[in-house]
Design a protein around this motif. Structure first.
Motif, PDB file in Angstrom:
ATOM      1  N   LEU A 125      -5.961   1.898  -6.413  1.00 11.33           N
ATOM      2  CA  LEU A 125      -5.754   3.356  -6.801  1.00 11.33           C
ATOM      3  C   LEU A 125      -6.433   4.166  -5.531  1.00 11.33           C
ATOM      4  O   LEU A 125      -7.671   4.021  -5.285  1.00 11.33           O
ATOM      5  CB  LEU A 125      -6.162   3.950  -7.813  1.00 11.33           C
ATOM      6  N   ILE A 175       2.025  10.130  -6.242  1.00  7.39           N
ATOM      7  CA  ILE A 175       2.388  11.546  -6.564  1.00  7.39           C
ATOM      8  C   ILE A 175       1.316  12.374  -6.228  1.00  7.39           C
ATOM      9  O   ILE A 175       0.182  11.850  -5.733  1.00  7.39           O
ATOM     10  CB  ILE A 175       2.303  11.657  -8.424  1.00  7.39           C
ATOM     11  N   TYR A 228      -0.052  16.797  -6.141  1.00  7.00           N
ATOM     12  CA  TYR A 228       0.106  18.090  -6.866  1.00  7.00           C
ATOM     13  C   TYR A 228      -0.780  18.924  -5.941  1.00  7.00           C
ATOM     14  O   TYR A 228      -1.652  18.705  -5.382  1.00  7.00           O
ATOM     15  CB  TYR A 228      -0.930  18.110  -8.313  1.00  7.00           C
ATOM     16  N   ASP A 230      -6.717 -12.751  -6.655  1.00  2.91           N
ATOM     17  CA  ASP A 230      -6.815 -12.071  -5.617  1.00  2.91           C
ATOM     18  C   ASP A 230      -7.834 -12.671  -4.702  1.00  2.91           C
ATOM     19  O   ASP A 230      -9.117 -12.627  -4.882  1.00  2.91           O
ATOM     20  CB  ASP A 230      -7.408 -10.676  -5.947  1.00  2.91           C
ATOM     21  N   ASN A 285      -3.604  17.279  -3.369  1.00  5.34           N
ATOM     22  CA  ASN A 285      -4.405  16.263  -4.193  1.00  5.34           C
ATOM     23  C   ASN A 285      -3.442  14.960  -4.857  1.00  5.34           C
ATOM     24  O   ASN A 285      -2.438  15.038  -5.666  1.00  5.34           O
ATOM     25  CB  ASN A 285      -4.645  16.861  -5.516  1.00  5.34           C
ATOM     26  N   TRP A 315     -10.238  -3.057  -2.113  1.00  6.30           N
ATOM     27  CA  TRP A 315      -8.910  -3.463  -2.690  1.00  6.30           C
ATOM     28  C   TRP A 315      -8.625  -4.823  -1.695  1.00  6.30           C
ATOM     29  O   TRP A 315      -9.109  -5.041  -0.923  1.00  6.30           O
ATOM     30  CB  TRP A 315      -8.001  -2.293  -2.787  1.00  6.30           C
ATOM     31  N   LYS A 364       8.603   4.713  -7.233  1.00  7.59           N
ATOM     32  CA  LYS A 364       8.096   3.441  -6.991  1.00  7.59           C
ATOM     33  C   LYS A 364       8.646   2.604  -6.198  1.00  7.59           C
ATOM     34  O   LYS A 364      10.018   2.423  -6.124  1.00  7.59           O
ATOM     35  CB  LYS A 364       7.996   2.831  -8.420  1.00  7.59           C
ATOM     36  N   GLN A 407     -10.862 -11.440  -2.505  1.00  2.00           N
ATOM     37  CA  GLN A 407     -12.296 -11.509  -3.303  1.00  2.00           C
ATOM     38  C   GLN A 407     -13.348 -12.646  -2.965  1.00  2.00           C
ATOM     39  O   GLN A 407     -14.245 -12.726  -3.489  1.00  2.00           O
ATOM     40  CB  GLN A 407     -12.254 -11.147  -4.725  1.00  2.00           C
ATOM     41  N   ASP A 440      -2.519  10.241 -13.195  1.00  2.00           N
ATOM     42  CA  ASP A 440      -2.460   9.276 -11.959  1.00  2.00           C
ATOM     43  C   ASP A 440      -1.298   8.553 -12.049  1.00  2.00           C
ATOM     44  O   ASP A 440      -0.785   8.216 -13.021  1.00  2.00           O
ATOM     45  CB  ASP A 440      -3.612   8.508 -12.299  1.00  2.00           C
ATOM     46  N   PRO A 441      -0.659   8.299 -10.987  1.00  2.00           N
ATOM     47  CA  PRO A 441       0.162   7.612 -10.892  1.00  2.00           C
ATOM     48  C   PRO A 441       0.207   6.050 -11.385  1.00  2.00           C
ATOM     49  O   PRO A 441      -0.992   5.550 -11.457  1.00  2.00           O
ATOM     50  CB  PRO A 441       0.608   7.209  -9.631  1.00  2.00           C
ATOM     51  N   LEU A 494      -3.724  17.439 -13.016  1.00  2.00           N
ATOM     52  CA  LEU A 494      -4.516  16.741 -12.015  1.00  2.00           C
ATOM     53  C   LEU A 494      -5.665  15.587 -12.524  1.00  2.00           C
ATOM     54  O   LEU A 494      -5.799  14.455 -12.036  1.00  2.00           O
ATOM     55  CB  LEU A 494      -5.418  17.644 -11.276  1.00  2.00           C
ATOM     56  N   THR A 540       3.449  -2.949  -4.940  1.00  2.00           N
ATOM     57  CA  THR A 540       4.349  -1.965  -5.689  1.00  2.00           C
ATOM     58  C   THR A 540       3.358  -0.707  -5.257  1.00  2.00           C
ATOM     59  O   THR A 540       2.338  -0.608  -5.691  1.00  2.00           O
ATOM     60  CB  THR A 540       4.737  -2.337  -6.960  1.00  2.00           C
ATOM     61  N   TYR A 541       3.925   0.213  -4.981  1.00  2.00           N
ATOM     62  CA  TYR A 541       3.149   1.424  -4.606  1.00  2.00           C
ATOM     63  C   TYR A 541       3.957   2.490  -5.301  1.00  2.00           C
ATOM     64  O   TYR A 541       5.156   2.804  -5.386  1.00  2.00           O
ATOM     65  CB  TYR A 541       3.227   1.732  -3.110  1.00  2.00           C
ATOM     66  N   LYS A 542       3.385   3.561  -5.686  1.00  2.00           N
ATOM     67  CA  LYS A 542       3.774   4.789  -6.479  1.00  2.00           C
ATOM     68  C   LYS A 542       2.682   5.882  -6.192  1.00  2.00           C
ATOM     69  O   LYS A 542       1.654   5.839  -6.444  1.00  2.00           O
ATOM     70  CB  LYS A 542       3.649   4.514  -7.817  1.00  2.00           C
ATOM     71  N   ARG A 569      -2.603  10.793  -5.086  1.00  2.00           N
ATOM     72  CA  ARG A 569      -3.094   9.435  -5.429  1.00  2.00           C
ATOM     73  C   ARG A 569      -2.008   8.662  -5.322  1.00  2.00           C
ATOM     74  O   ARG A 569      -0.793   9.077  -5.610  1.00  2.00           O
ATOM     75  CB  ARG A 569      -3.389   9.725  -7.203  1.00  2.00           C
ATOM     76  N   ILE A 570      -2.288   7.294  -5.249  1.00  2.00           N
ATOM     77  CA  ILE A 570      -1.225   6.382  -4.632  1.00  2.00           C
ATOM     78  C   ILE A 570      -1.936   5.172  -5.669  1.00  2.00           C
ATOM     79  O   ILE A 570      -3.073   4.574  -5.393  1.00  2.00           O
ATOM     80  CB  ILE A 570      -1.118   5.952  -3.205  1.00  2.00           C
ATOM     81  N   ALA A 571      -1.087   4.728  -6.597  1.00  2.00           N
ATOM     82  CA  ALA A 571      -1.421   3.578  -7.165  1.00  2.00           C
ATOM     83  C   ALA A 571      -0.798   2.421  -6.764  1.00  2.00           C
ATOM     84  O   ALA A 571       0.284   2.414  -6.000  1.00  2.00           O
ATOM     85  CB  ALA A 571      -0.812   3.562  -8.628  1.00  2.00           C
ATOM     86  N   TYR A 572      -1.330   1.398  -6.604  1.00  2.00           N
ATOM     87  CA  TYR A 572      -0.839   0.034  -6.059  1.00  2.00           C
ATOM     88  C   TYR A 572      -0.976  -1.102  -7.065  1.00  2.00           C
ATOM     89  O   TYR A 572      -1.958  -1.352  -8.107  1.00  2.00           O
ATOM     90  CB  TYR A 572      -1.785  -0.254  -4.737  1.00  2.00           C
ATOM     91  N   ARG A 573      -0.279  -2.085  -6.973  1.00  2.11           N
ATOM     92  CA  ARG A 573      -0.153  -3.307  -7.691  1.00  2.11           C
ATOM     93  C   ARG A 573       0.175  -4.388  -7.027  1.00  2.11           C
ATOM     94  O   ARG A 573       1.366  -4.346  -6.200  1.00  2.11           O
ATOM     95  CB  ARG A 573       0.721  -3.352  -9.167  1.00  2.11           C
ATOM     96  N   ILE A 606       1.409   2.045 -12.541  1.00  2.00           N
ATOM     97  CA  ILE A 606       2.557   1.043 -12.312  1.00  2.00           C
ATOM     98  C   ILE A 606       2.463  -0.033 -13.363  1.00  2.00           C
ATOM     99  O   ILE A 606       1.628  -0.491 -13.451  1.00  2.00           O
ATOM    100  CB  ILE A 606       2.456   0.306 -10.995  1.00  2.00           C
TER     101      ILE A 606
END
Lengths: 412, 472
Positions: free
Chosen positions: A88, A400, A402, B462, A72, A129, A382, B465, B23-24, B19, A396-398, A74-78, B26
């Motif tokens: 995400l 995690i 489980y 962005d 499971n 995205w 990160k 879009q 969530d990660p 879970l 930027t990517y992060k 997830r990747i966060a992106y900014r 930033i």
């Protein structure tokens, strides 16, 4: 054979999120996942097929293991500052699995078959995205079938080698920057199964004393090739269709890098096993990602971008404490260097140095039947990258993940 | 055994909690307005500021004007509402605009004009449905620095886009006076001056109309200073932008290279054209087409005539006669045509573009001299703009430098951008104005200049879009 087994396991079982360096998936045994995925320098039962075929000859019983993990991730992106666009990747559950069977021919020789998923990636960014022109989703999978033989030369020394037959496939989707009058953007999907490829997995296991053991293992590079993969275009405006011709096929190749591991095991007491592994993954084999098309797509029959991965090290430590006859408790940790250099980050593998923490339990239900459960937490550092050398998506990517896992073992 | 199940369930439970809750994340970059105050923003400029694109002003373009996009971002750091003179949904096509309807066999785009749902209240003179509420986007298509003190610019005889936003009671007011009415704004952008050179350039330097002349530098200097002064009357902060080089826009870079290729393929060494507003002929070499030094530029409006090169044709003059004829009576048009052919000494039986008797029309070419005029004026105007920004401590977006740097194209977020017509994603179908995506990219360049000047941290748009050119 391959198709039948795949059908048996079910198609959905195969996708695996890349939750180690690059697109390597280090989830080869539930017991070993609990111990930080160490295992080169200790006896790991049937999983020796993967970790060190040399140790397989030390098994005293025949055994079969079936296990799977549920990734499971997830990747966060900014987006790069000062943009506050975020995304995400809510990846589908990846389920890497392993099946091992070991059978003793005699005291000295053991044979076995392993089926496992050492590489893969499953990332789902969606179509909204700001990296949609780079990648919406990827599903990459590799399955290895490994018949193995192991020979115990002396009471202290065993060698083993497995012949790897690899297969797999890739599915890649992204939005194309062409829009019709209704504002709908086009998209491209590449989908193809890999041709059968071959490799090997060899190891030497040495147990000089009851307390100390050492192992060395080498898993060779396997190049996964896709030929005649299908290219599907959707929502292409009529006037642009010439640029995105129907019936196009693609070919591509992706290296599954070789991995050299050295492991040491130490048993200070009968109850406690400690293990340390160091691996070097020859990621430098992955220089670029190239797709060749049978017809020009957007004016070119080739789409190529640099990856220039670097070789990377993995350091692992793990332990198992046999609480009583039935119950074993495990814990471990590892540090997995990223092979991705600065400037080369991509949304398909937004990789960075990762730290893994694991726990596990083993429970012996009867003399013939036991269970292993593991839980692995992966936290990737990160990482901010311009992604300008890989034609990736800057930002930027992060990540995690489980990863619970469960396996059943039969001994006979 | 019970113990084990307990442990498993604890494990499963804690896994479940992890879970769903972990969530990660930033951390967001800190947003701030820095030393600027974006509470009330006004935008002053021309068609680019209005959101003009595809040779028209229409609702979708207005909504993706760079001031509208910037105002959205300013809202993240204390910016207030931003009122634009939007066309209504029922009249969303505004002035009408160009839509791509297909491509010719040779790959040239075919456009059609959208004529339904327009906001035209008078056909002659063309006037639009009025919008007389106070607005913060004062972008007026066609506006020049030279025009800002013209009395009656907002009247029915003036600029229909300014007339549209000018209350009837103030029909005589100048654009400058309109700007001076805004006293409570806290921040402004001023991107003006393009038309002071562009209308000369896009008309190929062929027009005798005063509206197509290059603005004298002294006029530009005085008017521009006065306009900046008006915007800063209460000490407001703001940003100025320079004028891009016209030689770098698709309007001038699309047809020339194609003609050059055709001529080279057929070993044609050069062409004959009319220069300026008279009938003087000028010759140029094939190698001069779109050359960086001593180059000549073909206008996008010449695309259909370029296909007729070398033929004995008078199509251009027939089209022109129809256009300028005082009446659409065929006889009158015929008379107009005869007069044109006489005035410009045209013999349509000769080879079009290759003979002194049937030269390439001046209006479809920016020749060496005309281009030098354009370059000199652009440079002089930009010197004035930069000096104003410097002297008054304002932010500056050097749009000229920016558009020069992107001539070879760039990639962003997986998409390719260049000044190429249609395929470059930046410029709309008129080859001069930007696409919504292009305006988003321009807005980001401005925001970055603002952030640098005022130590602010206004988030960027962005751009993915927003759309580029829509294909049929």
């Amino acid at each position: 054979m391959k198709r039948r087994i795949l059908a048996l396991l079910g198609g959905t079982l195969l996708s695996a999120s890349a939750m180690a360096g690059g697109y390597q998936v280090n989830l080869a045994s539930q017991r070993q996942v609990g111990m930080g995925h160490t295992g080169t320098g200790i006896q790991t039962g049937t999983a020796s097929i993967f970790f060190n075929p040399g140790a397989m000859s030390f098994m005293r019983e025949n055994g079969v293991t079936i296990g799977a993990s549920l990734i499971n991730s997830r990747i966060a992106y900014r987006a790069p500052e000062p943009t506050n666009t975020t995304a995400l990747a809510d990846n589908d559950f990846g389920t890497p699995f392993q099946v091992y069977g070991v059978f003793g021919i005699n005291e000295k020789i053991k044979v076995g078959l392993g089926i496992y998923t050492p590489f893969g990636s499953g990332v789902r960014w969606g179509e909204e995205w700001n990296g949609k022109y780079g990648l919406n989703e990827i599903d990459l999978k590799a399955v290895y079938f490994q018949p193995t033989v192991s020979y115990q030369i002396t009471d202290q020394l065993g060698i083993g080698v497995g012949f790897v037959v690899a297969t797999g496939g890739v599915n890649l989707q992204r939005v194309l920057p062409v829009q019709g009058q209704d504002g709908q953007e086009g998209s491209i999907e590449l989908d193809g199964g890999a041709e059968t490829a071959y490799g090997f997995n060899a190891g030497v296991y040495f147990e000089p004393t009851e307390q100390l053991s050492i192992g060395i293992n080498y898993r060779s590079k396997v190049d996964i090739k896709v030929n005649d993969g299908s290219v599907t275009f959707r929502n292409i405006p009529a006037s642009a269709m010439g640029n995105f011709p129907d019936g196009t096929e693609f070919s591509a190749s992706l290296p599954m890098p070789s991995t050299l591991s050295l492991g040491v095991g130490f048993k200070p007491t009968d109850q406690l096993t400690l293990a340390v592994d160091v691996s070097r993954v020859q990621w430098s084999a992955y220089e670029n990602l190239r797709f060749d098309f049978t017809q020009p797509v957007a004016g070119s029959t080739v789409s190529e971008s640099d990856r220039k991965y670097e070789d990377a090290m993995i350091y692992r430590i793990g332990g198992e404490y046999q609480l009583n006859e039935a119950l074993a408790l495990r814990a471990g940790a590892y540090y997995d260097q990223t092979p991705v250099q600065d400037g080369y980050l991509t949304p398909e593998t937004p990789d960075s140095d990762s730290r893994g923490l694991s726990v596990g339990v083993g429970y012996k239900v009867s003399d013939n039947f036991s269970l292993d459960a593991s839980f692995l937490y992966i936290n990737k550092a990160k990482r901010t990258d311009a992604a300008d050398k890989s034609r990736g998506i800057a930002g930027t990517y992060k990540s995690i993940a489980y990863i619970p896992g469960l396996a059943v073992n039969f001994q006979f | 055994m019970k113990n084990i199940f307990y442990k498993y369930s604890v494990l499963a439970l804690s896994a479940g909690v992890l879970l769903t809750s972990c969530d990660p994340e930033i951390d967001a970059p800190s947003k701030s307005s820095g030393e600027a105050d974006f509470a009330k923003y006004v935008a002053v400029g021309n068609s680019l500021t209005a959101g003009f694109q595809d040779n028209g002003l229409y609702l979708e373009g207005q909504r993706s004007s760079y001031p509208a996009l910037m105002a959205n971002q300013f809202a993240e750091v204390g910016g207030g509402s931003f009122v634009q003179p939007l066309f209504t949904e029922a009249q969303k096509n505004g002035s009408g605009y160009l839509r791509l309807s297909g491509f010719t066999a040779t790959g040239s785009p075919i456009t059609e004009t959208v004529t339904e749902n327009r906001a035209i209240r008078s056909a002659s003179p063309v006037l639009f449905t009025k919008f007389t509420d106070p607005v913060q986007n004062l972008g007026v298509p066609g506006l020049k620095v030279a025009d800002i003190k013209v009395q009656g610019y907002g009247s029915a005889q003036g600029n229909p886009y300014f007339e549209r936003i000018t209350p009837d009671a103030q029909a005589g007011q100048t654009y400058l006076q309109r700007v001076q009415q805004s006293t409570d704004h806290t921040f402004f952008s001023l991107w003006l001056g393009n038309n002071d050179v562009l209308s000369y350039a896009t008309s190929g330097g062929a027009s005798t109309a005063a509206s197509n002349a290059i603005t004298p530098v002294t006029t530009f200097d005085a008017n521009y200073a006065e306009l900046v002064g008006a915007l800063m009357a209460n000490g407001q902060e703001g940003i100025l932008a320079t004028i891009p080089n016209v030689a770098g826009i698709p309007f001038f870079t699309t047809v020339g290279p194609r003609v050059k290729q055709t001529l080279t393929d057929n070993n044609v060494p050069g062409m004959v054209a009319i220069t300026g507003a008279g009938k003087d002929r000028v010759q140029f070499l094939t190698s001069q087409i779109n050359a960086s030094e001593n180059g000549v530029l073909f206008t996008l409006t010449g695309a259909s005539y370029a296909a007729l090169l070398g033929q004995p044709t008078g199509k251009y003059w027939r089209d022109l006669a129809k256009q300028v004829s005082p009446s659409q009576d065929p006889l009158i048009i015929k008379g107009t045509l005869a007069q044109l052919l006489f005035n410009y000494s045209i013999d349509t039986t000769q080879m079009f573009g290759f003979s002194g008797g049937n030269p390439w029309p001046s209006a479809l070419l920016l020749d060496v001299n005309e281009q030098n005029n354009v370059k000199a004026a652009t440079s002089a105007f930009n010197t004035i703009i930069k000096a104003q920004a410097e002297a008054r401590g304002l932010a500056l977006w050097d749009a000229n430098a920016y558009f020069n740097t992107i001539q070879t194209g760039f990639g962003k977020n997986g998409a390719a951008y260049s000044p190429a017509f249609i395929t470059g994603n930046l410029f709309s179908l008129d080859g001069v104005h930007l696409t919504p995506r292009g305006y988003a990219i321009a807005a980001n360049e401005m925001i970055q200049a603002i952030n640098a000047k005022y130590n602010s941290n206004v988030p960027l748009v962005d751009e993915t879009q927003y759309r580029a050119v829509l294909l049929p």
